[in-house]
Design an enzyme around this catalytic site. Structure first.
Site, PDB file in Angstrom:
ATOM      1  N   HIS A 231       0.812  -1.214   0.000  1.00 35.04           N
ATOM      2  CA  HIS A 231       0.000   0.000   0.000  1.00 35.04           C
ATOM      3  C   HIS A 231       0.849   1.268   0.000  1.00 35.04           C
ATOM      4  CE1 HIS A 231      -3.552  -2.416   1.953  1.00 35.04           C
ATOM      5  NE2 HIS A 231      -3.300  -2.768   0.703  1.00 35.04           N
ATOM      6  N   GLU A 261      -3.329  -6.435  -9.582  1.00 39.46           N
ATOM      7  CA  GLU A 261      -1.984  -6.165  -9.081  1.00 39.46           C
ATOM      8  C   GLU A 261      -1.008  -7.108  -9.781  1.00 39.46           C
ATOM      9  OE1 GLU A 261      -2.191  -6.407  -4.809  1.00 39.46           O
ATOM     10  OE2 GLU A 261      -3.921  -5.061  -4.733  1.00 39.46           O
ATOM     11  N   GLU A 357      -3.465 -13.290  -3.680  1.00 41.81           N
ATOM     12  CA  GLU A 357      -2.462 -12.246  -3.878  1.00 41.81           C
ATOM     13  C   GLU A 357      -1.229 -12.463  -2.999  1.00 41.81           C
ATOM     14  OE1 GLU A 357      -3.585  -8.350  -2.121  1.00 41.81           O
ATOM     15  OE2 GLU A 357      -5.620  -9.170  -2.054  1.00 41.81           O
TER      16      GLU A 357
END
Length: 401
Positions: A231, A261, A357
């Site tokens: 982030h 992503e 992820e």
């Protein structure tokens, strides 16, 4: 103006909602079944996600409180005067506007729907201590019942209409990904690449959803050392040949967030980095194969942990392997009951939506330094899963410029 109103109804314009009225009716039916089971006479929602989920209205607080009151017969959003009639147009059900000309008008507007001395449902994971004290003082509830966990469980099971919206969001995220890939070259800044992806997604959302509200779509595009955290914000760092990159696109459609992503490299990738990248891609593919009905989140996590430990990479993992999607964003709505972590024992069921992820962060000074992450969104189906992310992952496509 000598007798200013504490609250009022300001209704103008036609209602335009993200879903059909029947979708909200079905959600409220589920909520009212919970209320009946718990003996709750009125629920007072204060969070962005539950207000949006049950009414369609996604508020902008800017320091003012907002609410949704649901009773066995009514559904009423509570909004500030600064928004005029926009909350009415975006709410399924009624809307009351409170004024700021007298302290406490927010609670007076709520009390006009709930009455005094009722059994009140509330969200313990969102309400501050000060707000809960005000609720007790102004509504004088006979009893308070926390509904945070049960409403989260309801949101975790998506309707067909929600799945359609999430699928469209994933396609928009792919559009942003391709725009970012096209913008990558040595000498450009992270911020320039990020803007290219954001602009492409906003244009695509406007094309696909001409009646939606457009806000909050964003990109985190990171390079070099900035890839070490998932982030980390965008900077003005200039890309160099051989840099590791992290592409992260986040379209927002009517309160619903989706994501893409990917790991990339500028021009070339060294052998050490390629080996780590390919290992993380392998963990990603293995993890996606585990996301099937009946699988337990903690057990999926344990299997991926073992996969990485066998390759002496587990120590570089920094967070859980995935999470739910729906009415959530980077500042509201996380469904903590559907995350791929050691301490979550939720069993996957058809209709749930979850990401895979895995991320590995190799510290500076070591071969292959940087953050590696791939991210796909999957629908849990009756027989397995459906990957709705289309942008390719891995070195064959993502060594660019």
């Amino acid at each position: 103006m000598t007798a200013r109103p504490q609250f009022y109804r300001f209704h103008q314009g036609d209602k335009v909602l993200p879903f059909a009225a029947s979708e909200y009716d079905a959600r409220l039916t589920g909520l009212r079944a919970l209320m009946a089971d718990k003996g709750i006479e009125a629920v007072v929602f204060t969070s962005m996600h539950n207000i949006a989920y049950y009414s369609g209205f996604l508020y902008c607080s800017f320091g003012r409180p907002y609410g949704l009151v649901v009773t066995p017969t009514e559904s009423v959003t509570i909004s500030a005067g600064i928004d005029a009639a926009q909350p009415w147009r975006r709410s399924h059900g009624d809307n009351i506007t409170y004024t700021d000309w007298q302290r406490g008008n927010y609670w007076r507007a709520i009390r006009s729907v709930t009455g005094l001395g009722k059994v009140i449902g509330y969200e313990s994971d969102h309400m501050t201590v000060a707000t809960r004290m005000a609720l007790r003082d102004d509504l004088q509830p006979a009893r308070l019942v926390d509904v945070a966990a049960q409403t989260m469980a309801q949101r975790m099971h998506k309707s067909s209409a929600e799945l359609d919206l999430i699928r469209a969001g994933a396609a928009v995220a792919d559009v942003g990904g391709y725009a970012i890939r096209d913008a990558i070259k040595p000498g450009v800044r992270e911020i320039d690449v990020a803007m290219a992806g954001r602009d492409a997604m906003e244009l695509e959302i406007a094309k696909r959803f001409p009646d939606a509200e457009y806000r909050d779509t964003w990109v985190w595009f990171q390079s070099g050392i900035n890839t070490d955290g998932a982030h980390n914000p965008v900077t003005s760092r200039v890309l160099e040949r051989g840099d590791i990159l992290s592409l992260n696109t986040f379209p927002m459609i009517s309160g619903y967030y989706t994501a893409l992503e990917r790991t990339l490299f500028v021009g070339t990738v060294d052998d050490a980095s390629r080996a780590i990248w390919e290992a993380n891609v392998a963990a990603h593919e293995y993890g996606m194969s585990l996301l099937v009905p009946g699988a337990k989140c903690s057990e999926v996590t344990a299997k991926i942990n073992a996969f990485l430990e066998d390759r002496n990479l587990l120590q570089y993992r920094t967070f859980g392997y995935g999470h739910s999607f729906g009415v959530l964003s980077h500042y509201y709505g996380r469904e903590a009951g559907l995350e791929l972590r050691e301490d979550i024992d939720t069993v996957l069921e058809p209709g749930m939506v979850i990401s895979m992820e895995p991320m590995l962060t190799i510290p500076e000074g070591q071969p292959g330094a940087g953050g590696y992450r791939e991210h796909d969104i999957l629908f849990i189906t009756e027989t397995g899963n459906e990957d709705i992310t289309g942008y390719p992952y891995g070195p064959d496509f993502n060594v660019v410029a």
